[in-house]
Design a protein around this motif. Sequence first.
Motif, mmCIF file in Angstrom:
data_model
loop_
_atom_site.group_PDB
_atom_site.id
_atom_site.type_symbol
_atom_site.label_atom_id
_atom_site.label_comp_id
_atom_site.label_asym_id
_atom_site.label_seq_id
_atom_site.Cartn_x
_atom_site.Cartn_y
_atom_site.Cartn_z
ATOM 1 N N LYS A 162 -93.606 -47.159 -73.478
ATOM 2 C CA LYS A 162 -93.822 -45.530 -73.836
ATOM 3 C C LYS A 162 -94.338 -45.113 -75.204
ATOM 4 C CE LYS A 162 -89.488 -44.271 -70.877
ATOM 5 N NZ LYS A 162 -88.493 -43.703 -71.073
ATOM 6 N N ARG A 163 -93.786 -46.278 -76.222
ATOM 7 C CA ARG A 163 -94.415 -46.129 -77.529
ATOM 8 C C ARG A 163 -96.174 -46.341 -77.603
ATOM 9 N NH1 ARG A 163 -89.566 -48.587 -79.476
ATOM 10 N NH2 ARG A 163 -90.904 -50.594 -79.707
ATOM 11 N N ASP A 164 -96.502 -47.252 -76.718
ATOM 12 C CA ASP A 164 -98.022 -47.607 -76.513
ATOM 13 C C ASP A 164 -98.660 -46.266 -75.912
ATOM 14 O OD1 ASP A 164 -100.591 -48.563 -76.442
ATOM 15 O OD2 ASP A 164 -100.074 -50.032 -75.271
ATOM 16 N N ARG A 165 -99.220 -45.381 -76.444
ATOM 17 C CA ARG A 165 -99.868 -44.118 -75.911
ATOM 18 C C ARG A 165 -101.377 -44.161 -75.707
ATOM 19 N NH1 ARG A 165 -95.544 -42.543 -79.263
ATOM 20 N NH2 ARG A 165 -94.330 -41.094 -78.270
ATOM 21 N N GLY A 166 -102.051 -45.298 -76.061
ATOM 22 C CA GLY A 166 -103.507 -45.745 -75.883
ATOM 23 C C GLY A 166 -104.025 -44.982 -76.800
ATOM 24 N N LEU A 167 -103.616 -44.885 -78.054
ATOM 25 C CA LEU A 167 -104.280 -44.275 -79.107
ATOM 26 C C LEU A 167 -104.817 -45.273 -80.021
ATOM 27 C CD1 LEU A 167 -102.004 -41.173 -79.885
ATOM 28 C CD2 LEU A 167 -103.783 -41.148 -78.262
ATOM 29 N N GLU A 168 -104.722 -46.398 -79.989
ATOM 30 C CA GLU A 168 -105.321 -47.405 -80.883
ATOM 31 C C GLU A 168 -106.627 -47.641 -80.661
ATOM 32 O OE1 GLU A 168 -104.680 -52.038 -82.265
ATOM 33 O OE2 GLU A 168 -103.530 -51.093 -80.890
ATOM 34 N N VAL A 169 -107.528 -47.215 -81.554
ATOM 35 C CA VAL A 169 -109.024 -47.582 -81.295
ATOM 36 C C VAL A 169 -109.571 -48.772 -81.949
ATOM 37 C CG1 VAL A 169 -111.166 -46.700 -82.273
ATOM 38 C CG2 VAL A 169 -109.159 -44.985 -81.981
ATOM 39 N N LYS A 170 -110.175 -49.456 -80.905
ATOM 40 C CA LYS A 170 -110.562 -50.913 -81.473
ATOM 41 C C LYS A 170 -112.235 -50.647 -81.845
ATOM 42 C CE LYS A 170 -108.202 -53.426 -77.871
ATOM 43 N NZ LYS A 170 -108.089 -54.036 -76.591
ATOM 44 N N SER A 171 -112.271 -51.092 -83.178
ATOM 45 C CA SER A 171 -113.694 -51.074 -83.715
ATOM 46 C C SER A 171 -114.633 -52.172 -83.220
ATOM 47 C CB SER A 171 -113.241 -50.994 -85.243
ATOM 48 O OG SER A 171 -114.564 -50.953 -86.009
ATOM 49 N N TYR A 172 -115.769 -51.525 -82.806
ATOM 50 C CA TYR A 172 -116.757 -52.523 -82.366
ATOM 51 C C TYR A 172 -118.078 -52.422 -83.215
ATOM 52 C CZ TYR A 172 -114.059 -52.869 -78.155
ATOM 53 O OH TYR A 172 -113.139 -53.104 -77.098
ATOM 54 N N THR A 173 -118.696 -53.538 -83.456
ATOM 55 C CA THR A 173 -119.780 -53.414 -84.559
ATOM 56 C C THR A 173 -120.775 -52.621 -83.731
ATOM 57 O OG1 THR A 173 -118.982 -55.628 -85.500
ATOM 58 C CG2 THR A 173 -121.337 -54.830 -86.030
ATOM 59 N N PHE A 174 -121.257 -51.353 -84.393
ATOM 60 C CA PHE A 174 -122.201 -50.676 -83.803
ATOM 61 C C PHE A 174 -123.554 -50.691 -84.832
ATOM 62 C CE2 PHE A 174 -124.926 -47.005 -83.971
ATOM 63 C CZ PHE A 174 -125.178 -46.678 -82.633
ATOM 64 N N ASP B 208 -120.047 -53.624 -91.789
ATOM 65 C CA ASP B 208 -120.234 -53.145 -90.552
ATOM 66 C C ASP B 208 -119.530 -51.843 -90.364
ATOM 67 O OD1 ASP B 208 -121.094 -55.809 -90.024
ATOM 68 O OD2 ASP B 208 -119.120 -56.460 -89.272
ATOM 69 N N ASN B 209 -120.664 -50.941 -89.739
ATOM 70 C CA ASN B 209 -120.418 -49.661 -89.542
ATOM 71 C C ASN B 209 -120.198 -48.737 -90.737
ATOM 72 O OD1 ASN B 209 -120.428 -50.313 -86.848
ATOM 73 N ND2 ASN B 209 -118.123 -50.541 -86.602
ATOM 74 N N TYR C 229 -119.721 -45.209 -88.853
ATOM 75 C CA TYR C 229 -120.161 -44.969 -87.577
ATOM 76 C C TYR C 229 -118.896 -45.434 -86.567
ATOM 77 C CZ TYR C 229 -124.847 -44.719 -89.034
ATOM 78 O OH TYR C 229 -126.096 -44.506 -89.841
ATOM 79 N N MET C 230 -118.694 -44.468 -85.596
ATOM 80 C CA MET C 230 -117.820 -44.950 -84.489
ATOM 81 C C MET C 230 -118.555 -45.081 -83.195
ATOM 82 S SD MET C 230 -115.018 -42.368 -86.088
ATOM 83 C CE MET C 230 -116.415 -41.282 -86.423
ATOM 84 N N GLY C 231 -118.746 -46.203 -82.484
ATOM 85 C CA GLY C 231 -119.312 -46.665 -81.495
ATOM 86 C C GLY C 231 -118.566 -45.886 -80.236
ATOM 87 N N LEU C 232 -119.326 -45.627 -78.883
ATOM 88 C CA LEU C 232 -118.538 -44.995 -77.928
ATOM 89 C C LEU C 232 -118.780 -46.322 -77.150
ATOM 90 C CD1 LEU C 232 -121.049 -41.945 -77.169
ATOM 91 C CD2 LEU C 232 -118.740 -42.058 -78.284
ATOM 92 N N GLY C 233 -117.265 -47.042 -77.025
ATOM 93 C CA GLY C 233 -117.052 -48.225 -76.303
ATOM 94 C C GLY C 233 -117.786 -49.269 -77.048
ATOM 95 N N ARG C 234 -118.446 -49.870 -76.280
ATOM 96 C CA ARG C 234 -119.240 -51.038 -76.400
ATOM 97 C C ARG C 234 -120.737 -50.649 -76.312
ATOM 98 N NH1 ARG C 234 -116.704 -55.930 -76.946
ATOM 99 N NH2 ARG C 234 -114.526 -56.131 -76.167
#
Length: 259
Positions: free
Chosen positions: A37-49, A98-99, A149-154
């Motif tokens: 319940k605490r994991d709402r999927g808001l954690e953003v994984k940073s990929y190298t754009f 990076d980014n 920069y914040m990439g759109l996914g990968r």
Amino acid sequence: MYKTLLTILLSAVSLLGYAHSPETGRNRDSVLSRKEKRDRGLEVKSYTFLPKGIWSFGANLSYTQHNNDNYEFLVVNGIESKGYTLNVSPMVNYAFRDNMTIGVRLAYERSLLDISAADLSIGDDLGITLKDYNKLKHTYTGMITYRYYMGLGRSSRFAFFSEIRAGLGGGQARMVNANGDELEGLFEKTFNLSVGLSPGVVAFITNTAALEVSVGVIGFNYKNIRQTKNQIYEGSRTTSSMNCKINLLSISFGMAFYL
């Protein structure tokens, strides 16, 4: 010895029974459920754009021109005017991480407004006539920028970015009014200080060339204007403003090259 072995066996059985008891299972499921319940999927994984060490060069360019021939607009009649506005803004950035980039942006704007004639009619007995009015203005600004920069996914083609700009600038304007029997001249000097946030989108069209769109949303601006009329009379005006909204007039389109 037999008593010791029997004690060990009874202890192991009791522990296994506790581990498999319904109450213990419910407690464990409850703990896992709370974590889910605490994991709402808001954690953003940073990929190298944009990798470290990349240089980017680009510029924004805009030009507008107008010509009015006996044009009418609301209560203004017989408008005879012409003019233009040119805006050039080159920039260079370096990815120090990076980014993340830091860079310099320069901006130059030149505008001309030449009104040959215009009549302002407010009522039957009230009207203002303007003719032979000319205004030439140019401004220049230097800015230090930081961009993330914040990439759109990968995706390696599309990304959002947020850019912080801090700049100093100045400008000059010359106005001449020949309406009436006297010729009036006005000269202005402008000093400007600004800090702002401009988010945007970058889209690569080739491996090294990209299109960029940005808009100002948050900013602070300080401006000081000093005037001299007919080389005798002097005046000044100081303004400061802060906004937290989308400024549609600040939307800019540009092209950049990443090397």
